[in-house]
Design an enzyme around this catalytic site. Structure first.
Site, PDB file in Angstrom:
ATOM      1  N   ASP A  34     101.430  81.438  99.021  1.00 59.75           N
ATOM      2  CA  ASP A  34     102.002  80.708  97.890  1.00 59.75           C
ATOM      3  C   ASP A  34     103.497  80.989  97.830  1.00 59.75           C
ATOM      4  O   ASP A  34     103.895  82.136  97.603  1.00 59.75           O
ATOM      5  CB  ASP A  34     101.337  81.094  96.568  1.00 59.75           C
ATOM      6  CG  ASP A  34     101.651  80.088  95.471  1.00 59.75           C
ATOM      7  OD1 ASP A  34     102.852  79.815  95.238  1.00 59.75           O
ATOM      8  OD2 ASP A  34     100.707  79.565  94.846  1.00 59.75           O
ATOM      9  N   ARG A  79     106.719  77.873 102.547  1.00 62.17           N
ATOM     10  CA  ARG A  79     106.693  76.546 101.931  1.00 62.17           C
ATOM     11  C   ARG A  79     106.050  75.505 102.854  1.00 62.17           C
ATOM     12  O   ARG A  79     105.406  74.570 102.391  1.00 62.17           O
ATOM     13  CB  ARG A  79     108.111  76.089 101.571  1.00 62.17           C
ATOM     14  CG  ARG A  79     108.689  76.775 100.345  1.00 62.17           C
ATOM     15  CD  ARG A  79     110.121  76.330 100.079  1.00 62.17           C
ATOM     16  NE  ARG A  79     110.645  76.944  98.872  1.00 62.17           N
ATOM     17  CZ  ARG A  79     110.631  76.390  97.668  1.00 62.17           C
ATOM     18  NH1 ARG A  79     110.095  75.194  97.511  1.00 62.17           N
ATOM     19  NH2 ARG A  79     111.144  77.016  96.622  1.00 62.17           N
ATOM     20  N   CYS A 151      85.877  67.998  91.050  1.00 60.46           N
ATOM     21  CA  CYS A 151      84.881  68.718  90.259  1.00 60.46           C
ATOM     22  C   CYS A 151      83.932  67.734  89.581  1.00 60.46           C
ATOM     23  O   CYS A 151      82.721  67.982  89.497  1.00 60.46           O
ATOM     24  CB  CYS A 151      85.554  69.616  89.221  1.00 60.46           C
ATOM     25  SG  CYS A 151      86.750  68.781  88.158  1.00 60.46           S
ATOM     26  N   THR A 152      84.461  66.600  89.122  1.00 60.08           N
ATOM     27  CA  THR A 152      83.629  65.616  88.432  1.00 60.08           C
ATOM     28  C   THR A 152      82.672  64.931  89.397  1.00 60.08           C
ATOM     29  O   THR A 152      81.498  64.716  89.072  1.00 60.08           O
ATOM     30  CB  THR A 152      84.513  64.577  87.709  1.00 60.08           C
ATOM     31  OG1 THR A 152      85.388  65.264  86.802  1.00 60.08           O
ATOM     32  CG2 THR A 152      83.675  63.587  86.927  1.00 60.08           C
ATOM     33  N   THR A 181      93.907  70.193  81.733  1.00 61.16           N
ATOM     34  CA  THR A 181      94.254  70.916  82.962  1.00 61.16           C
ATOM     35  C   THR A 181      95.769  71.124  83.024  1.00 61.16           C
ATOM     36  O   THR A 181      96.516  70.657  82.165  1.00 61.16           O
ATOM     37  CB  THR A 181      93.793  70.146  84.217  1.00 61.16           C
ATOM     38  OG1 THR A 181      94.473  68.885  84.270  1.00 61.16           O
ATOM     39  CG2 THR A 181      92.286  69.921  84.206  1.00 61.16           C
ATOM     40  N   THR A 210      89.883  58.087  86.122  1.00 59.57           N
ATOM     41  CA  THR A 210      89.326  59.020  87.105  1.00 59.57           C
ATOM     42  C   THR A 210      88.678  58.220  88.224  1.00 59.57           C
ATOM     43  O   THR A 210      88.055  57.184  87.970  1.00 59.57           O
ATOM     44  CB  THR A 210      88.294  59.981  86.482  1.00 59.57           C
ATOM     45  OG1 THR A 210      87.699  60.774  87.526  1.00 59.57           O
ATOM     46  CG2 THR A 210      87.176  59.246  85.759  1.00 59.57           C
ATOM     47  N   GLY A 211      88.839  58.705  89.425  1.00 56.35           N
ATOM     48  CA  GLY A 211      88.200  58.052  90.564  1.00 56.35           C
ATOM     49  C   GLY A 211      86.865  58.677  90.919  1.00 56.35           C
ATOM     50  O   GLY A 211      86.241  58.328  91.923  1.00 56.35           O
ATOM     51  N   ARG A 233      90.241  63.292  78.093  1.00 55.87           N
ATOM     52  CA  ARG A 233      90.743  64.664  78.110  1.00 55.87           C
ATOM     53  C   ARG A 233      90.710  65.209  76.680  1.00 55.87           C
ATOM     54  O   ARG A 233      91.255  64.590  75.768  1.00 55.87           O
ATOM     55  CB  ARG A 233      92.159  64.706  78.684  1.00 55.87           C
ATOM     56  CG  ARG A 233      92.241  64.383  80.178  1.00 55.87           C
ATOM     57  CD  ARG A 233      91.475  65.414  81.001  1.00 55.87           C
ATOM     58  NE  ARG A 233      91.546  65.156  82.426  1.00 55.87           N
ATOM     59  CZ  ARG A 233      92.385  65.767  83.267  1.00 55.87           C
ATOM     60  NH1 ARG A 233      93.242  66.658  82.808  1.00 55.87           N
ATOM     61  NH2 ARG A 233      92.371  65.487  84.558  1.00 55.87           N
ATOM     62  N   ASN A 315      84.347  73.061  85.330  1.00 57.94           N
ATOM     63  CA  ASN A 315      85.207  72.360  86.286  1.00 57.94           C
ATOM     64  C   ASN A 315      86.065  73.300  87.127  1.00 57.94           C
ATOM     65  O   ASN A 315      86.646  72.893  88.120  1.00 57.94           O
ATOM     66  CB  ASN A 315      86.090  71.334  85.574  1.00 57.94           C
ATOM     67  CG  ASN A 315      86.725  71.860  84.304  1.00 57.94           C
ATOM     68  OD1 ASN A 315      86.068  71.913  83.257  1.00 57.94           O
ATOM     69  ND2 ASN A 315      87.981  72.253  84.378  1.00 57.94           N
TER      70      ASN A 315
END
Length: 338
Positions: A34, A79, A151-152, A181, A210-211, A233, A315
């Site tokens: 990171d 990076r 997650c959905t 989120t 949401t897709g 949300r 989630n």
């Protein structure tokens, strides 16, 4: 077999994947990258978590690396994904959890550093998507970059599969009542592409796109074009719930549907699809490792062909556990073809 795993991006999902890996017998996290976090701060962020509590184990910093439960975890701050020397630690499988490198081309950069496979912890525009318990058995080892979907989708797809396999879904609409989120705002702020999304997360119920429902058609081709959905949300920090309303071809009472879901949760989808008849609320699901927890008492049916089904999901935690389960699964498939 123990799979050596690297994590790129030590944000929300990266850290929760790490925590889950401690409980996963098949997974060893050997490296983290990171560029925006130095090791001491990474230790702090892993140790303390407002949603999931304090880390159950020991964490220390040794030089520029982490030592977790006595085992060294190499910490990089590159990076450019292609510059991360994954081969130094033997990290064969990489969790790409930055949210930035979500295409096959971008995620493939990890392969230059010695990684064998990359698992994107988000939906991807072009990488093949796999949902455990739904289409993971179609993985043949040919793709070097794959996606664990969202997650959905991981909550919706197992439930949709059970209903479709037993009663045949004609069409359906999904609403996910989703916790806020990191992409949302703490106070009203600019959000030029999504005006509603720029409003304060803790004070509003915010309709969003949401897709996830359409993505079910990618993992269950027979449902392609038969499901779509939206998101609301809401001002909760974690745990979300899917409301799936479907028209089914083979008529069934709600009790018959419950029985089929319960049987699946105890059989082929055990650990992925769970079942409860308790009077639960969202916080009861915090830390639940299942992808989808069917709430038998929350659903309703209008008639034998039109039904609303409700299923909870953590989630963060449940999704992160599936990322690791998918890695474990594909590693076994890859080993069998070596």
């Amino acid at each position: 077999m123990v799979v050596k795993v690297g994590i790129n991006g030590f944000g929300r999902i990266g850290r929760i994947v790490f925590r889950n890996a401690i409980e996963h017998d098949d997974i060893q996290i050997v490296a983290v990258n990171d560029p925006f976090i130095e090791p001491k701060y990474a230790e702090y962020m892993l140790r303390y978590d407002s949603t999931h509590g304090n880390f159950k184990g020991t964490i220390a910093v040794e030089g520029s690396d982490l030592v977790v439960n006595g085992k060294k975890v190499k910490f990089y701050t590159e990076r450019d994904p292609s510059a991360i020397p994954w081969s130094e630690t033997g990290a064969d499988y990489i969790v790409e959890s930055t949210g930035v490198f979500t295409t096959t081309e971008k995620a493939s950069a990890h392969l230059k550093g010695g990684a064998k496979k990359v698992i994107i912890s988000a939906p991807s525009a072009d990488a093949p998507m796999y949902v455990m318990g739904v289409n993971n058995e179609s993985y043949d080892g040919s793709a070097n970059v794959i996606s664990n979907a969202s997650c959905t989708t991981n909550c919706l797809a197992p439930l949709a599969k059970v209903i479709h396999d037993n009663f045949t879904i004609v069409e359906g609409l999904m609403t996910t009542v989703h916790s806020y989120t990191a992409t949302q705002k703490t106070v009203d702020g600019p959000s030029s592409k999504d005006w509603r999304g720029g409003r304060t997360a803790a004070q509003n119920i915010i309709p969003s796109s949401t897709g996830a429902a359409k993505a079910v058609g990618k993992v269950i081709p027979d449902l392609n074009g038969k499901l779509t959905g939206m998101s609301m949300r809401v001002p909760t920090a974690n745990v979300s719930v899917v409301d799936l309303t479907v028209r089914i071809e083979k008529g069934a009472s709600y009790d018959e549907i419950k029985e089929v879901v319960k049987k699946a949760s105890e059989g082929p989808l055990a650990g992925i699809l769970a079942y409860t008849e308790d009077e639960v609320v969202s916080s009861d699901m915090n830390g639940n490792p299942a992808s989808s927890i069917f709430d038998a008492k929350a659903g309703i049916s209008l008639n034998k062909n039109f039904v609303k089904l409700v299923s909870w999901y953590d989630n963060e935690w449940g999704y992160s556990r599936r990322v690791l389960d998918l890695i474990s699964y594909v590693a076994k498939v890859d080993a069998s073809k070596a």
